[in-house]
Design an enzyme around this catalytic site. Structure first.
Site, PDB file in Angstrom:
ATOM      1  N   HIS A 291       0.842  -1.192   0.000  1.00 20.72           N
ATOM      2  CA  HIS A 291       0.000   0.000   0.000  1.00 20.72           C
ATOM      3  C   HIS A 291       0.879   1.244   0.000  1.00 20.72           C
ATOM      4  O   HIS A 291       1.940   1.272   0.636  1.00 20.72           O
ATOM      5  CB  HIS A 291      -0.899   0.025   1.241  1.00 20.72           C
ATOM      6  CG  HIS A 291      -1.954  -1.031   1.235  1.00 20.72           C
ATOM      7  ND1 HIS A 291      -3.197  -0.839   0.668  1.00 20.72           N
ATOM      8  CD2 HIS A 291      -1.945  -2.298   1.714  1.00 20.72           C
ATOM      9  CE1 HIS A 291      -3.912  -1.937   0.814  1.00 20.72           C
ATOM     10  NE2 HIS A 291      -3.181  -2.847   1.445  1.00 20.72           N
TER      11      HIS A 291
ATOM     12  N   THR B  38      13.950  -9.192   0.597  1.00 20.72           N
ATOM     13  CA  THR B  38      13.607  -7.835   0.195  1.00 20.72           C
ATOM     14  C   THR B  38      14.336  -7.394  -1.075  1.00 20.72           C
ATOM     15  O   THR B  38      13.960  -6.394  -1.685  1.00 20.72           O
ATOM     16  CB  THR B  38      13.943  -6.840   1.310  1.00 20.72           C
ATOM     17  OG1 THR B  38      15.345  -6.902   1.595  1.00 20.72           O
ATOM     18  CG2 THR B  38      13.171  -7.168   2.586  1.00 20.72           C
TER      19      THR B  38
ATOM     20  N   ARG C 203      20.107 -12.134   3.780  1.00 22.72           N
ATOM     21  CA  ARG C 203      21.449 -11.743   3.338  1.00 22.72           C
ATOM     22  C   ARG C 203      22.159 -12.963   2.737  1.00 22.72           C
ATOM     23  O   ARG C 203      21.904 -14.109   3.131  1.00 22.72           O
ATOM     24  CB  ARG C 203      22.272 -11.181   4.500  1.00 22.72           C
ATOM     25  CG  ARG C 203      22.579 -12.195   5.572  1.00 22.72           C
ATOM     26  CD  ARG C 203      23.161 -11.570   6.823  1.00 22.72           C
ATOM     27  NE  ARG C 203      23.591 -12.582   7.793  1.00 22.72           N
ATOM     28  CZ  ARG C 203      22.778 -13.296   8.555  1.00 22.72           C
ATOM     29  NH1 ARG C 203      21.477 -13.118   8.481  1.00 22.72           N
ATOM     30  NH2 ARG C 203      23.264 -14.201   9.392  1.00 22.72           N
TER      31      ARG C 203
END
Length: 210
Positions: free
Chosen positions: A129, A175, A190
């Protein structure tokens, strides 16, 4: 010199391909979208039907076939229960195994290439959002490359590409892109090692492993 030029062209083409898939799009939920609404209702009905059926039964298999249609390859299995909101945006290759409790927010496209293994309780998220306007979705596609392995409880966030042969450790939150053969763990995930690409050429061949 020719070899270096070829590498530069390959990298440039790969970058262009990534931009095509991962470009952010925006969707205002206040604007009626009949086609999206129809697909949402169709997906909800078939997911419910699939989840309520005995796993592996004819009813379950037929519901899965109708749910994914031409977007699922041969010898691929999606094991219920699952949560999916827009199945038409999910593209599954050949010989893919997705274990139970798979959750997918697929306002954007999800590309799951051949031979991928997805463990239990994995989430793949293509949309978020807008932080200032919550009725606007920000959307980026997700791609999981050939023969990648996503560990139990992992979360793949919008815009991520998981490279071929990569491994995402259990409970990791991904991510950023994972390189081919990379092993990532943690929150945020990572890189901890890179697998030997040569070993994948002999994997599954007993004679080569003696």
């Amino acid at each position: 010199m020719t070899h270096l030029i070829w590498i530069a062209i390959v990298k440039q083409n790969e970058k262009k391909r990534m931009c095509i898939y991962m470009e952010e799009r925006r969707m205002d939920l206040r604007i009626p979208n009949p086609a999206r609404s129809r697909e949402g209702k169709r997906t909800t009905r078939l997911v419910h039907q699939m989840n309520m059926a005995l796993p592996g039964s004819e009813e379950c298999i037929e519901a899965a076939k109708e749910l994914f249609g031409k977007h699922i390859g041969t010898d691929s299995f999606v094991n219920p229960p699952v949560y999916i909101n827009l199945a038409e945006n999910i593209h599954i290759g050949k010989n893919v195994v997705i274990m139970p409790y798979f959750r997918c927010m697929s306002a954007g496209n999800v590309y799951i290439e051949d031979d991928v293994r997805i463990a239990m309780n994995v989430s793949v998220i293509t949309n978020n959002h807008d932080v200032y306007d919550r009725d606007v979705l920000t959307i980026k596609d997700v791609r999981i490359g050939k023969n990648a392995w996503i560990g139990a409880g992992a979360t793949i966030l919008p815009g991520v590409t998981v490279g071929e042969n990569a491994v995402v450790g259990s409970a990791s939150v991904v991510t950023h892109d994972v390189p081919a053969g990379g092993v990532v763990v943690g929150n945020p995930a990572r890189l901890i090692k890179t697998l030997d690409p040569e070993k994948f050429k002999t994997a599954g061949d007993p004679e080569m492993q003696e």
